[in-house]
Design an enzyme around this catalytic site. Sequence first.
Site, PDB file in Angstrom:
ATOM      1  N   CYS A 170       0.798  -1.226   0.000  1.00 38.73           N
ATOM      2  CA  CYS A 170       0.000   0.000   0.000  1.00 38.73           C
ATOM      3  C   CYS A 170       0.829   1.274   0.000  1.00 38.73           C
ATOM      4  O   CYS A 170       0.269   2.370  -0.005  1.00 38.73           O
ATOM      5  CB  CYS A 170      -0.963  -0.008   1.179  1.00 38.73           C
ATOM      6  N   HIS A 310      -2.281   8.410   6.103  1.00 41.33           N
ATOM      7  CA  HIS A 310      -2.681   7.115   5.543  1.00 41.33           C
ATOM      8  C   HIS A 310      -4.126   6.849   5.941  1.00 41.33           C
ATOM      9  O   HIS A 310      -4.942   6.467   5.110  1.00 41.33           O
ATOM     10  CB  HIS A 310      -1.745   6.019   6.038  1.00 41.33           C
ATOM     11  N   GLU A 321      -0.206   5.723  13.367  1.00 48.99           N
ATOM     12  CA  GLU A 321       0.314   6.922  12.716  1.00 48.99           C
ATOM     13  C   GLU A 321       0.080   8.176  13.543  1.00 48.99           C
ATOM     14  O   GLU A 321       0.856   9.135  13.438  1.00 48.99           O
ATOM     15  CB  GLU A 321      -0.198   7.069  11.289  1.00 48.99           C
ATOM     16  N   LYS A 342      -9.201   8.713   2.364  1.00 49.45           N
ATOM     17  CA  LYS A 342      -9.791   7.374   2.247  1.00 49.45           C
ATOM     18  C   LYS A 342     -11.220   7.362   2.766  1.00 49.45           C
ATOM     19  O   LYS A 342     -12.000   6.473   2.439  1.00 49.45           O
ATOM     20  CB  LYS A 342      -8.945   6.346   2.997  1.00 49.45           C
ATOM     21  N   HIS A 347      -9.803   2.757   0.041  1.00 52.57           N
ATOM     22  CA  HIS A 347      -8.389   2.373   0.052  1.00 52.57           C
ATOM     23  C   HIS A 347      -8.094   1.524  -1.180  1.00 52.57           C
ATOM     24  O   HIS A 347      -8.434   0.342  -1.232  1.00 52.57           O
ATOM     25  CB  HIS A 347      -8.095   1.581   1.332  1.00 52.57           C
ATOM     26  N   PHE A 406       1.260  -3.406   4.103  1.00 52.73           N
ATOM     27  CA  PHE A 406       1.545  -4.760   4.560  1.00 52.73           C
ATOM     28  C   PHE A 406       2.998  -5.118   4.245  1.00 52.73           C
ATOM     29  O   PHE A 406       3.523  -4.762   3.189  1.00 52.73           O
ATOM     30  CB  PHE A 406       0.624  -5.759   3.871  1.00 52.73           C
TER      31      PHE A 406
END
Length: 423
Positions: A170, A310, A321, A342, A347, A406
């Site tokens: 991602c 993110h 985060e 998002k 996403h 990931f």
Amino acid sequence: MTEGRVAITGIGVTAPGAVGTKNFWSLLSDGRTATRRISFFDPSDFRSQCAAEVDFDPEQAGLTPQETRRMDRAAQFAVVTAREAAADSGLPFSDVDPYRIGVTIGSAVGATTGLDWEYRTVSDGGRLKLVDHEYAVPHLYNYFVPSSFTAEVAGALGAQGPSTVVSTGCTSGLDAVGHATELIREGSADVMIAGATDAPISPITVACFDAIKATTPRNQDPEHASRPFDGTRSGFVLGEGAAVFVLEDLESARSRGAHVYAEIAGYASRCNAYHMTGLRSDGREMAEAIRVAIDEARMAPERIDYVNAHGSGTKQNDRHETAAFKRSLGEHAYRVPVSSIKSMVGHSLGAIGSIEVAASALAIEHDVVPPTANLHTSDPECDLDYVPLAAREHPTDAVLSVGSGFGGFQSAMVLTSPERSGA
């Protein structure tokens, strides 16, 4: 490596609810959401049944029947979006040495949609163990190799310079743009077509995220299902799309009178070497990527005017985060606006980093911070200024955009306004 400065002079976006850069910015600045119940297939058997889908017609987007037949959906996104970016840049590509024009495209899951469809076709819906390849699309090989995305974009624009695919989960979209920036700085290319694409909304992808309970089960209200930083969040909403940029040396862009959206002033990536899907609670690795990106931009953390987070909408990520921002920005973390787009466009895995770079550049262009839609309930562990519900007019000369993927990938990029930074 040279000290060259790299500018974004062209932007193309294909996003849920908004095909085209102008429509994309309108959606973000209005705070509209593009999440809905999955329509590409019957999702009734899945835990999570909502997604952010792109209303995309290849013919209306300018693709020929042969191009549509040859390319997977993600490749179609990439080509159409790259053509928009090229046109937006105003760069006369025919006047540039094609060996000095490169392409870098990011993707997390490649031609997932095409491969899923072709397997169903050759196996007669999964009933045949011994499949018949003659029923497959003639260009099936292109679906197996994500490098075909880069090849298609290069062919569409006549780019014969360095061409690569970046696949870091991602963070692919951020890393692809970061890699392209470095190629210009080191003198390997004069112009880079850079961005990312993914079209993962397929049964196999939905099933995979169902298995680890990463996506939201808020199926009764898909329009408001993506809730980054909200105390009632329950997972992310899968999306799709692409964003592609024309990158040039800043001085060269200025000399030809190009419109410069932003300068890519700093970039860094780190890996937590910890867990495929897990994140350390202290946010140390993301904080390190942020620190290095800001240092490369040669600015103090206090100069960051907006953080494009993110913000996936999972409790683990949002808290991770938030901790990273506090660790890297200090007290300024409590003053700077932070938001997650998002909440509106979902996403899109490898593509989202580039889509967020587009949002960051446009925030600089318009002095407007996009909102975090659907943020109604505070989480005590997420106690920063997340710009809830509505966009905010705000002087925006420097934006920090971050990504988490990931495998433990953590990336950060700093974009600035060269005209207003005094540089």
